[in-house]
Design an enzyme around this catalytic site. Structure first.
Site, mmCIF file in Angstrom:
data_model
loop_
_atom_site.group_PDB
_atom_site.id
_atom_site.type_symbol
_atom_site.label_atom_id
_atom_site.label_comp_id
_atom_site.label_asym_id
_atom_site.label_seq_id
_atom_site.Cartn_x
_atom_site.Cartn_y
_atom_site.Cartn_z
ATOM 1 N N TYR A 149 -29.340 -13.288 -58.173
ATOM 2 C CA TYR A 149 -29.241 -14.017 -59.451
ATOM 3 C C TYR A 149 -28.192 -15.113 -59.325
ATOM 4 O O TYR A 149 -28.423 -16.269 -59.712
ATOM 5 C CB TYR A 149 -28.874 -13.059 -60.587
ATOM 6 C CG TYR A 149 -28.561 -13.773 -61.878
ATOM 7 C CD1 TYR A 149 -29.577 -14.281 -62.687
ATOM 8 C CD2 TYR A 149 -27.240 -13.968 -62.297
ATOM 9 C CE1 TYR A 149 -29.291 -14.958 -63.864
ATOM 10 C CE2 TYR A 149 -26.946 -14.636 -63.470
ATOM 11 C CZ TYR A 149 -27.977 -15.125 -64.255
ATOM 12 O OH TYR A 149 -27.682 -15.801 -65.417
ATOM 13 N N LYS A 153 -28.762 -19.351 -59.673
ATOM 14 C CA LYS A 153 -28.054 -20.242 -60.594
ATOM 15 C C LYS A 153 -27.246 -21.294 -59.842
ATOM 16 O O LYS A 153 -27.081 -22.422 -60.322
ATOM 17 C CB LYS A 153 -27.158 -19.421 -61.528
ATOM 18 C CG LYS A 153 -27.954 -18.558 -62.525
ATOM 19 C CD LYS A 153 -28.891 -19.390 -63.382
ATOM 20 C CE LYS A 153 -29.582 -18.571 -64.447
ATOM 21 N NZ LYS A 153 -30.461 -19.387 -65.332
#
Length: 245
Positions: A149, A153
């Site tokens: 994750y 980002k």
């Protein structure tokens, strides 16, 4: 009414930060297409603000292209695109995250930005506009056990900067927002378990002492997508209460 006369698309607009952005945009005078994988949520938020709700799978090219065509057909033009839809995997050692979860995170968080660019950048080049990517403090100050994750980002922040450089001559600005975790459907996934103890532990890392809210995100998004920010492009603005300091 900083966005009067503007038309915006907000992906993941049916809940959480996306819904906060939709409501602020409408308050500032924009017409908003609320795009969400959850059709009922999209319709509910759209009905609140007099917008258009649409079910969209941002990881699917056909779905994204249909969304773009419908928005342009309905409103004549799209001035603002907010790539807000996102997902995560549960906290785990990096080598234990399943390939299925990895593929899902990158499809929703990264491929979606590519697909919306393919569908809408040619249109936006013709008259200018603003693109806003909702990244995360995880892309700036990553924490263990959310490795893929975090990486997605970080990818989004780099994509924002390179999009900004390429699209600036066409009058299209591209920025990112980096919130800390907030009261959204993903909070439990970030924490692993949503308990008072886990919340207190996480809040202790935020100097201002609270989570990001949908209103915080709406306020920052409205500024970056308005003409007031006409000299700002390629920025990754932290909306995190000091988390990254």
């Amino acid at each position: 009414m900083r966005l009067s006369g503007k038309t915006a698309i907000v992906t993941g607009g049916g809940s959480g930060f996306g819904a906060g952005i939709v409501r602020k945009f409408a308050e500032e005078g924009a017409k908003v297409v609320v795009a969400d994988i959850n059709a009922d949520a999209a319709e509910t938020v759209a009905s609140e603000v007099g917008g258009v709700g649409r079910r969209v799978d941002v990881s699917d090219r056909t779905s994204v292209e249909e969304m773009a065509r419908e928005a342009i057909s309905t409103f004549g033009r799209v001035d603002i695109l907010v790539n807000n839809a996102g997902t995560t995997h549960l906290p785990a050692p990096m080598e234990e995250v399943s390939e299925e979860d990895f593929d899902r995170v990158f499809a929703v968080n990264c491929k979606s930005v590519y697909l919306t660019a393919r569908a809408l950048v040619p249109h936006m080049k013709a008259h200018g506009g603003a693109i806003l990517n909702i990244a995360s403090t995880a892309g700036l100050s990553p924490r263990p056990r959310l490795n893929w994750y975090n990486a997605s980002k970080g990818w989004m922040i780099t994509a924002t900067k390179t999009m900004a450089v390429e699209l600036a001559p066409a009058g299209v600005r591209v920025n990112a927002l980096c919130p800390v975790a907030g009261e959204t459907p993903l909070l439990k996934s970030f924490l692993g378990e949503d308990t008072p103890e886990m919340r207190a532990k996480f809040l202790a890392t935020i100097p201002i002492g609270r989570f990001s809210t949908p209103a915080d995100m709406g306020n920052a998004a409205a500024f970056l997508c308005s003409d007031e920010a006409s000299m700002i492009t390629g920025a990754a603005l932290e909306v995190d209460g000091g988390r990254c300091i």
